[in-house]
Each structure stands twice: as C-alpha cells, then as structure tokens.
Write a protein that holds these residues in place. Structure first.
Motif, short mmCIF file in Angstrom:
data_model
loop_
_atom_site.label_atom_id
_atom_site.label_comp_id
_atom_site.label_asym_id
_atom_site.label_seq_id
_atom_site.Cartn_x
_atom_site.Cartn_y
_atom_site.Cartn_z
N LEU A 260 -49.10 16.29 65.26
CA LEU A 260 -47.92 16.11 65.93
C LEU A 260 -47.93 14.72 66.42
CD1 LEU A 260 -47.21 19.14 68.21
CD2 LEU A 260 -46.74 18.89 65.96
N ALA A 261 -46.72 13.89 66.38
CA ALA A 261 -46.80 12.53 67.13
C ALA A 261 -47.01 12.61 68.63
CB ALA A 261 -45.50 12.02 66.73
N HIS A 264 -44.10 13.94 70.34
CA HIS A 264 -43.28 15.03 70.15
C HIS A 264 -43.18 15.81 71.49
CE1 HIS A 264 -42.47 19.02 68.25
NE2 HIS A 264 -42.38 18.45 67.02
N PRO A 265 -42.12 16.48 71.40
CA PRO A 265 -41.66 17.13 72.80
C PRO A 265 -42.55 18.45 73.17
CG PRO A 265 -39.88 17.30 71.40
CD PRO A 265 -40.63 16.49 70.53
N LEU A 266 -43.10 19.14 72.04
CA LEU A 266 -43.90 20.28 72.23
C LEU A 266 -45.37 19.82 72.72
CD1 LEU A 266 -42.23 22.63 71.82
CD2 LEU A 266 -43.41 22.99 69.59
N VAL A 267 -45.83 18.67 72.50
CA VAL A 267 -47.23 18.44 72.77
C VAL A 267 -47.78 19.16 74.11
CG1 VAL A 267 -48.93 16.38 73.24
CG2 VAL A 267 -47.25 16.49 71.37
N SER A 268 -47.02 18.89 75.17
CA SER A 268 -47.58 19.19 76.37
C SER A 268 -47.39 20.89 76.53
CB SER A 268 -46.61 18.58 77.78
OG SER A 268 -45.12 19.01 77.32
N ARG A 269 -46.41 21.53 75.91
CA ARG A 269 -46.86 22.86 76.01
C ARG A 269 -47.91 23.51 75.32
NH1 ARG A 269 -40.62 23.11 75.60
NH2 ARG A 269 -40.19 21.82 77.49
N LEU A 270 -48.43 23.01 74.24
CA LEU A 270 -49.44 23.47 73.52
C LEU A 270 -50.88 23.19 73.87
CD1 LEU A 270 -48.23 22.13 70.10
CD2 LEU A 270 -48.10 24.35 70.97
N TYR A 282 -54.45 10.68 75.86
CA TYR A 282 -54.41 9.81 74.53
C TYR A 282 -52.74 9.80 74.46
CZ TYR A 282 -54.09 9.62 69.44
OH TYR A 282 -53.84 9.10 68.08
N VAL A 283 -51.60 10.69 74.82
CA VAL A 283 -50.36 10.56 74.74
C VAL A 283 -50.18 9.06 75.49
CG1 VAL A 283 -48.21 11.34 75.22
CG2 VAL A 283 -49.94 12.69 74.05
N THR A 284 -50.60 9.09 76.67
CA THR A 284 -50.26 7.92 77.51
C THR A 284 -50.81 6.73 76.84
OG1 THR A 284 -50.98 9.39 79.45
CG2 THR A 284 -50.15 7.05 80.08
N GLU A 285 -51.92 6.56 76.47
CA GLU A 285 -52.36 5.54 75.66
C GLU A 285 -51.71 5.04 74.64
OE1 GLU A 285 -56.51 5.89 74.92
OE2 GLU A 285 -57.24 5.71 77.08
N ALA A 286 -51.11 6.02 73.83
CA ALA A 286 -50.57 5.82 72.61
C ALA A 286 -48.94 5.22 72.77
CB ALA A 286 -50.27 7.04 71.90
N MET A 287 -48.43 5.78 73.97
CA MET A 287 -47.25 5.25 74.27
C MET A 287 -47.21 3.95 74.78
SD MET A 287 -45.06 7.89 74.16
CE MET A 287 -44.30 8.57 75.70
N ARG A 288 -48.34 3.41 75.23
CA ARG A 288 -48.59 2.25 75.97
C ARG A 288 -48.79 0.99 75.00
NH1 ARG A 288 -52.42 2.86 80.48
NH2 ARG A 288 -54.01 2.20 79.07
N TRP A 321 -53.13 19.22 66.04
CA TRP A 321 -53.68 17.96 66.69
C TRP A 321 -52.64 17.01 67.01
CZ3 TRP A 321 -59.10 16.11 66.75
CH2 TRP A 321 -60.07 16.77 66.39
N VAL A 322 -53.02 16.10 67.92
CA VAL A 322 -51.88 14.97 68.22
C VAL A 322 -52.56 13.71 67.38
CG1 VAL A 322 -50.72 13.71 69.93
CG2 VAL A 322 -51.00 16.07 70.24
#
Length: 951
Positions: A260-261, A264-270, A282-288, A321-322
């Motif tokens: 998943l990117a 992706h809205p589902l990331v946190s639920r998985l 990882y998500v925070t870093e990627a967004m930054r 994976w993300v």
RNA sequence: GGGCGAGUGGCGGAACUGGUAUACGCGGUGGACUUAAAAUCCGCUGCCCAAAAGGCUUAUGGGUUCGAGUCCCAUCUCGCCCACCA
C-alpha cells in the motif's frame, strides 16, 4: 536615387495600417475564412526579446499570405495576464497588479506594432479584464452544474515559497514551475475540473489532429490509458478489502505480497500493537519527504503492517506491506506484488526476503522451439582486437553469451577466412558481417573448460538468413542442448557468488524478455500463453465477485484552486453550514477587489481572506462567505480562442454563430504548453460542444510548434544571464523591422531551435537593400530596354511557384532563399527602363515578399504606381508554360557515377535512343565505357538523366 | 529505464514522392570603385592532388537498388519529453 530607409517607411506604413484599421475583419464575408494566431503571451515587465517574437512573425507571415490569397483572415491578439509573476511583483513593489498589467500591456502593444504585425486590434483581449473573467466564472458555473467542477480533500502539491497548491502539470521534477523551490504534499480541500471524464475522447481524437507527432505523443503519454483489472483482496480474519489495479491479472498466482502507498487510508487499520509504531513512523517520514527526495532515493524502503490478505486465486495468505514506491495517486494506491515478473516488486522482495514465485516461463528459457530460438537469440562472432581472430558465440538475451560451435571449438580463435568457411559449410548464408563500435563486456560459458568466462571483445554480429537448412538446425539444437537453462537454473547461475553477471543483468532480462510466455504454477491455466489467458483470468475472478476489467489513466483531474490573489475569483460562496453555493449568474462577475496587502500566508487561504467586507455576500437573502481561492491561470486561457471570435459580447460569453464561423483555429502557433494548455483547451471545447454552445469538438485544426531562438552562445535567452536581445534594438540600429522579420524566418526551419547570429541580420538587410535598389533603378530610368524577357519571365514564374509551394508547407526559410535567388537573377539581367515585363517582374517580387517584409513591400508596390493595397492586388499566379526550357541538360552516369553532361533541345530529350547515342558519344563517357560491355542503360526522362551500366 | 526527434562544408542550413549532394545566407578570399576606409558591385570557396583528369564525401558499418542524404538493419553521438504509473 532614394536610399532604403527602413525607419521612415516602417513608421509610415504602421500609421497607415492603424489609421485605416486595415486588419479589422468581420464574419460577414463571402470569402473563405482563415483564423490564425499565436498562443497569447504573458506580458512580463521585461518586454519581448528576439526569441519570443519568432512565433508572432510566423503567424503574421501566414496571415498575410492567406489575406493575399483572398481569405477573410482573422489575426487577433491578447494577453494572458493573471498569474504569479504579476502578483509577486505587486508584493515586491506594492503596485497593484491591475496597474502594472496595463503598463506592461502598453509596452507589449508598442513593441508589437513596431514589428509591423497585421493585427485586428478591435479584438484585443485581456484575461484579467472583468468583462472577460466574468465569463470565465460563468463557465465555472456551467461545469459545476454538470458535476465537472467539484471539491475534494486530498494530498496536493504545495509550494512553500509561493504558498499555493499546484497542478500536476506545474510541478517540474519535484519543483515549482515558477519559483523552482521544492514542493511538498499538503492535505487540503481543493477545487478540481473533471478532465478525466473526457479522457477517452481526448486520447482517441489525438489521431485525427494535424499536429506535430511530438506533441501528440506527449499528450498520449500524459493521458496514459492502461487497460487492466481491478481486484479485491480480503484481509485475513476480517471483512475488510484492499482493492488493487493491475495490468497483468494473468500473474495473480504469483502475487506473493501486497503493498500500500503510505497515504492509503487503510494503512492505520491494518497495523497491530507490534507494528503500529514502526508503520506510523514510516508513514510520517514518507509524507514529510519532498518529491525530489523520493525520486532521488530509488532504493526500496517499506515496512510490514502485520496483516495478511488472501490471494483470491491461490487462497494463500500474503503479507501486506507499506512502501513509498507505490503511488497513492495512481490506480487504487495499492498493488498486488508479483516479484517474479516485475522488476520493482523483485527488488523489494529481494531486500525484504519475501517469497518469489514464478508463474510464467519466458519463451527463451527451456523452450526448444525453433521460432523461439530465432527470435530470442542472436548469433555472434566475437572478434579479438589483439590478433583480429574470431570466437563463435551465441548470445542469450539474458545478458551473457554462451558459445555455439559449428565446426569450431568454443574459445578457439580462428582466422576470418575460417569463419566464412564455416558459415558456408553449415549452410548459413551470411547477409553481412559488421563491426560494432566500442568494446563489449561479455560473460560466457566455456564448455570445454566447464566454467564461466569473462571477456572484453569487439563483437561482429552476423545475421542469419531466414532459411536455415534443417540439417543445420538439428546440429545446432544438439549443440545448444546443454546451454539452455530454465528460469530457475538461470537465476541460480546468475546469483551465484562466483559469477560476476550480477542481478541487474538478470532482472533486465526478465523485464525485457520474461514478461510473456507460458503459464506455470497457475492451476487450471498452466500451459497456456500468458497473453491469451489474461481475459479468462479476469472472467474467472469476476465469477467469484472479486475482480473486473478496468481502465486507468495516468492523467489526474485538473486542480484549479490557487491560494493567490491575482487570479479569477471562483464564483462560490459557503452558507453557515459550510455548504457550497454557486454565485448566481446575475451577480457575476465576482469582482476581484482592490487590496493593499497581497502577501499570502500559511493559512492555505489567499490574501482575499483579509478583505472582510468582500468576503460577505448575500444570495437569495441568505448571508454567505465567499470562496477565497482563485482559479489557475490556465482556466482563463482555455477559452480565449473562442472569445476572440466575439470579443465585445456583453450578453454572453460568445455568440455561437460567430464562433462557428471562425473556429476551429486554422493555424495555432506556439512553442510551449505541449500538455497543459493544449489539453485544457481541448477539454473545454468538448464540454462546450456537449452543452450545445459550439458546433465542433476540437478547437485547433493545425498546430505549428516553433523552436526557440537562443542566444549566440546557444543558451536560452534570459534576463538573469544578461544575454537578452531586444527586437527594438535591432530595429533601431537601422536594420528595421522587415530585416528582423525576414532574418528570424530565414535562420532555419521554424520548428527547430536556432542560435541568434548577430552577423546574419546583415545579410538579410543587404537582400532587402537589393530589392529596393533594383526597383529604384527601374523607376529612375526612362528608356525601355533590359534583359531578355524570356529569362525574366522564367525567373518570375518559377519564383512565384516556389514561394507559393514553400508557404503552403510552412517552409519560410526556403521561400526567402527563392526570393534571394530571384533578386540575384534580376541583378544579372540588369534593367535600365520601363517595360511591361519588368513592371510585372518587380510587382511579383514585391507581392511575394509582402508576407515577410510588409513595410518595404507595400512601399515599393505604391512606388510602382498602385493605390490599392497588396492584399487587394492578390497573390501572384504562375504559368507553367514559362517554366519549360527550350534546352535541357542531360546528365550521364556510368555505373551511377556522374561522367558527363550535354545540352539538347527539349524535344530531343524525350527520344531515349537518341539520348543514348549522344551519351555514348561523349568523350568522357567513352573513357569509362570502352573495352567494357554495356549491360543496360536506364533513362529517366523526368530528370533527363541516363545511367549506363557496364561490366 | 521508456518514448520521440536529429546527425549534411569553417557556421546556419537546402535537396518536395530514391535520380546532377552542398541551393540560399554567414564567414573567408581575390578583384573593381576610392587618396584611404566603410558601403556597394563582380569572381572564387566541401576535402585530397601544383593544375587538369581523377578520387573521396551527407555520424559509423552493412543491406536493397541501374542509382541511396533519402528506404531497410545494426552501432555511436546529441537534443527534447516522461520517469517507481503496477
């Protein structure tokens, strides 16, 4: 005799054209119409430089040519005035953009007039004029009503310097197209135009456009249609589903994990307790990360969510994976990963030790089928530079070379003669042996030594003829047998630590040659060809309710919100509940208020938000707050071509009849905006046609995409580099606008870039001077003599023909060259007085020159005794009978080489036998023919060329 | 990595469907006019050879053809666009 004085005559004619409104046209005419214009400029404070003005000169030459041909020609002009540069200038100086824009327009108009442009000034259009943007807002309203203008909250490109969001098209290499700063992702509620609704038509209609292929290809790539399937994967032990898009549903049995990117809205639920922290980080870093950072680091990164999905084909659980190599904005923002057959997935699987399952056996491996051998294997002879000897090899496209024998042991070096001998023996018919440039690094398996070898060689490729005798192919097969490897074996070889081939070469091989083949490990589909099984697999998934065919586009909807002041206000207001309402048509335009503080801030709202009074609006008695975003400048420029047809209309955006008369544009000239603007005008045109506002669906019939004129050093002209050349400087140096115009068109083909050569203009000026002089000499003399009228007529008529034909194919440089030759010819013929032939010859010259150099042409036409304009006089015609020569020169070739020329009367040139006799009697021909046998002769009457073939 | 386009004199470039490669212009060079210079006019100017004859030449190698800058194959170089698009 009066001297050529450009300053004087140019001022005179510019005044005549302005006073007489010479180029104003109406749609009431019984002549064919022609609509010609350039992409209107943004009037910057710096003014025009000689690079900018070339496309204006192209347009003017075309417009004048068609006027002389008798067309009703509209050649309008306008200014694209909204946008960041004007606002940034306002911030810097405090001067209102409304004022600076008008100053700049005045400057542009003056420059333009001094170039001698034949413009219908009554149609002048300015996108920041309320009378114009009122209708831009009206168009917004129509799009909104049809659901094609909508709001969505999304991650958007945000320029931290200009403090605005940007459309995809305005992000260049991860940087803002205006200020060059790196852009970031920011989640915001934004307005979009739904261009994707027209994606198919925009793509399909490209085929029918008379546009340069280059631009058409860019638009096709930009729209980027992919046919594939949408497949749902159920998350194990839940009812949640992850949807993916794939173009290769046939590989689904090989999907061993999902990615998943980060957005992706589902990331946190998985995630689960164990993985939540790592995934969040990882998500925070990627967004930054800025776009540039993401692009720079192509190393795969990612993190496991802790959840599994069920592969609907195999029923097996696969990890989710993300990773940021999956883009949120394409497809579903999630993929099924098939590492065995996708390079990126393969890299990811390798790095994180995820399973790789092969489901397609590429044709080249293990297939002992002759077709496959022929297609995928190149026979090669490797030449050793040190001693010039050869080595026979067979090259697998997997990136290494293994030896094939054929009478010579592998690794054995042989003489060139032996190479030829072997090929003759084995029945291979060689079509060519050629040397390839450079050295090539090869890995090959030395069979006699039983080991892999490394060699640097200069290969000589040898192509086989189609027919390979069966005896040979049998022998070949036998020899090849031990060399053929299965996919797995090949991978083993390649990844073996002793082997230097490396993974890159292997994955390249997989990518290029392993994508299609025979299905394996895929249940009931095994043994069939991957390309044929695709639809069946989708149908099978659809039966289970987990998949269906889908088409996806690379193109996204057009983001038009700008958090900036200097743009067209979006005609929307919000009620107390935050619901959007259209500003009613009778309250348009929503005027852009005059403010003093233009500075945008990080609030995500434009400077308009600071004007509290303006913000309030009453609609149907209800108090509301205005939208503070303005529209992307491309919105304003998406319909100006229509407004030109009916520029003063105060009741509607345009009158359909008028637009249908003039449109589509016959010649649209520019050197920029290959995708953005040129896609948006097409989009809006289709929408207007659907609304019944227009009677056509493509706004631009022909597009001429001109090259740039660069500085003498070959670099782009720019103010910061200090290499800018002002066209008016050239004019004022004494060369005049005509010389400048002719030079810019003569410098090379209009579609190619060219470097400004300060000396070149002198040559063109000399040419115009000669045009002037030859006319003055004619006018000054009193008695009637002069050159031979036959030569004069021939020169005149052939020039008329050449210039006309060249102009019809937009070959301006060769048209001008033809005129130069004509003037040189007139010089040779030397007039010394009046004669009807000379009068006509000079009038023709002046008429043919008029599209390029209108001032001198009109002046000389007047001096030649005409009170009507050149346009009224019309375009010169030619009579082919003057072009027929009484004598022709016959060209004699012997074995294709030029050996002699001789002249014969034109009627002899059709007599092949006679020509042949005369050709053979030429002394120099005899030198090459005598003592040899004449095999045949070929006579081409059209070119009066004879080729004598001797042996 | 993918797509598109382009390679012709010292330079910008010409050669439309295969048929005299280097039109036109710049630059260079010789001459005329001028006391001189500029401007203007007239020559010459792809390379090799003293000249003629000849040979070579459209990035490189090959193919097709009577004939290739042009068509086909391969290689090299440059430019532009897109680029983790599933």
């Amino acid at each position: 005799m009066k001297r050529y004085n450009p300053q004087e005559i140019e001022a005179k004619w510019q005044e005549v054209w302005a006073d007489g409104k010479t180029y104003e046209v109406s749609d009431k005419a019984d002549r064919p119409k022609a609509y010609v214009c350039e992409m209107f400029p943004y009037p910057s404070g710096a003014g025009l430089h000689v690079g900018h003005v070339r496309n204006f000169m192209i347009v003017d030459a075309i417009a004048r040519f068609y006027r002389q041909l008798g067309h009703n020609v509209m050649r309008p002009f306008g200014y694209d005035t909204f946008g960041l540069p004007a606002e940034n200038y306002a911030i810097k100086t405090g001067l209102p953009p409304q004022e600076t824009t008008l100053t700049n327009i005045n400057h542009f108009r003056e420059q333009f007039k001094r170039m001698g442009m034949g413009v219908d000034w009554s149609r002048e259009t300015n996108t920041s004029d309320p009378e114009y943007y009122r209708w831009t807002q009206w168009i917004f309203a129509r799009l909104y009503e049809k659901g094609l203008a909508y709001q969505a909250e999304n991650f958007q490109w945000w320029c931290p310097h200009d403090k605005t969001v940007l459309a995809n098209e305005q992000v260049e290499g991860g940087k803002c197209w205006r200020c060059g700063n790196e852009v970031e992702k920011k989640r915001m509620k934004q307005w979009f135009f739904k261009i994707t609704a027209y994606a198919d038509e925009l793509l399909d209609e490209i085929d029918n456009l008379d546009w340069p292929e280059k631009i058409k290809t860019m638009q096709r790539n930009w729209i980027g249609r992919s046919e594939g399937a949408e497949i749902e994967f159920v998350v194990k032990n839940t009812t949640r589903k992850v949807r993916v898009f794939t173009t290769r549903p046939d590989t689904i049995f090989g999907a061993t994990f999902m990615v998943l990117a980060p957005e992706h809205p589902l990331v946190s639920r998985l995630t689960n307790d164990k993985t939540r922290k790592a995934v969040g980080k990882y998500v925070t870093e990627a967004m930054r990360k800025t776009e540039v950072e993401r692009q720079e680091n192509k190393q795969k990164t990612g993190v496991f969510t802790g959840s599994y999905a069920i592969n609907p084909a195999t029923g097996e659980p696969i990890p989710i994976w993300v990773a940021d190599y999956v883009l949120a904005t394409y497809g579903e923002g999630a993929i099924m990963a098939v590492p065995a057959h996708d390079e990126r997935d393969y890299e990811f699987a390798e790095k994180f030790k995820l399973p790789i399952k092969q489901v397609i056996r590429p044709l080249v491996t293990g297939e002992k089928n002759e077709d496959a051998i022929r297609r995928n294997v190149i026979s090669a002879v490797v030449k050793r530079p040190s001693d010039g000897k050869f080595l026979f090899v067979k090259w697998h496209k997997f990136g290494w070379i293994s030896p094939v024998i054929g009478g010579i042991d592998p690794g054995e070096a042989v003489e060139e003669a032996a190479v030829r001998e072997v090929f003759e023996e084995t029945g291979y018919r060689t079509r060519f042996i050629k040397k390839l440039g450079g050295e090539v690094e090869k890995y090959f398996f030395a069979e006699n030594k039983g080991e892999w070898r490394h060699a640097i060689s200069q290969p000589v490729l040898l192509e086989l003829t189609e027919e390979t005798p069966s005896a040979v192919s049998a022998a070949e097969k036998k020899i090849q047998e031990p060399v053929w490897l299965t996919h797995d074996e090949a991978m083993e070889q390649v990844t073996h630590p002793d082997n230097k081939i490396g993974l890159d070469r292997f994955t390249n091989g997989v990518k290029n040659y392993g994508l299609e083949g025979t299905m394996m490990n895929s249940g009931a589909f095994d043994g069939r060809q991957s390309s044929e099984v695709r639809e069946d697999i989708v149908a099978w998934l659809e039966e289970q309710g987990v998949g269906k065919s889908k088409t996806t586009y690379r193109m996204r909807d057009w983001l038009i919100s700008r958090q900036r002041y200097w743009g067209c206000p979006i005609p929307i207001a919000y009620d107390a509940a935050g619901k959007a309402h259209l500003i009613p048509d009778d309250q348009l335009p929503v005027l852009l208020p005059k403010i003093t503080d233009y500075q945008p801030d990080d609030s995500g709202r434009s400077a308009l938000a600071k004007d509290k009074k303006w913000l309030k609006v009453t609609i149907d008695g209800q108090e509301m707050t205005r939208e503070t975003d303005t529209m992307d400048g491309y919105a304003c420029s998406s319909w100006y071509l229509l407004r030109y047809c009916d520029p003063k209309n105060a009741k509607q955006a345009w009158d359909k009849q008028k637009v249908d008369y003039w449109s589509p544009v016959d010649f649209y000239v520019g050197g920029d905006h290959a995708v953005a603007h040129l896609l948006y005008v097409r989009f809006w045109c289709k929408f207007f046609a659907d609304e019944g506002l227009l009677g056509f669906r493509e706004p631009v019939k022909r597009l001429l995409y001109n090259g740039y004129i660069n500085a003498p050093d070959g670099k782009k002209m720019s103010k910061s580099k200090g290499n800018v050349i002002d066209p008016l400087d050239i004019v004022d140096q004494g060369y005049g606008a005509d010389a400048l115009r002719v030079y810019e068109l003569f410098i090379g083909p209009y579609e190619l870039d060219a470097a400004w050569d300060p000396r070149g203009i002198g040559g063109v000026y000399r040419f115009l001077n000669r045009v002037w002089t030859v006319t003055q000499e004619y006018l000054a003399a009193s008695s009637a003599k002069g050159g031979d009228p036959a030569d004069l007529l021939k020169a005149q008529h052939s020039t008329a023909k050449r210039v006309t034909e060249d102009l019809h194919r937009n070959s301006f440089n060769t048209a001008i060259a033809a005129l130069m030759e004509y003037v040189n010819e007139l010089y040779k013929l030397k007039t010394s007085g009046f004669s009807p032939e000379w009068q006509e010859a000079l009038e023709t010259l002046v008429k043919l020159l008029a599209p390029f150099a209108p001032h001198i042409a009109n002046e000389l036409f007047e001096q030649l005794g005409h009170s009507e304009s050149i346009e009224e006089a019309g375009w010169p015609k030619w009579d082919d009978s003057y072009l027929v020569a009484s004598e022709v020169e016959v060209v004699v070739q012997v074995n294709g080489k030029l050996r002699a020329k001789f002249s014969v009367p034109a009627d002899t040139a059709v007599d092949e036998d006679e020509i042949k006799k005369l050709a053979l009697s030429q002394e120099n021909v005899q030198n090459f023919v005598s003592g040899k046998q004449v095999v045949k002769t070929i006579y081409i009457a059209k070119n009066h060329l004879i080729n004598i073939v001797v042996k």
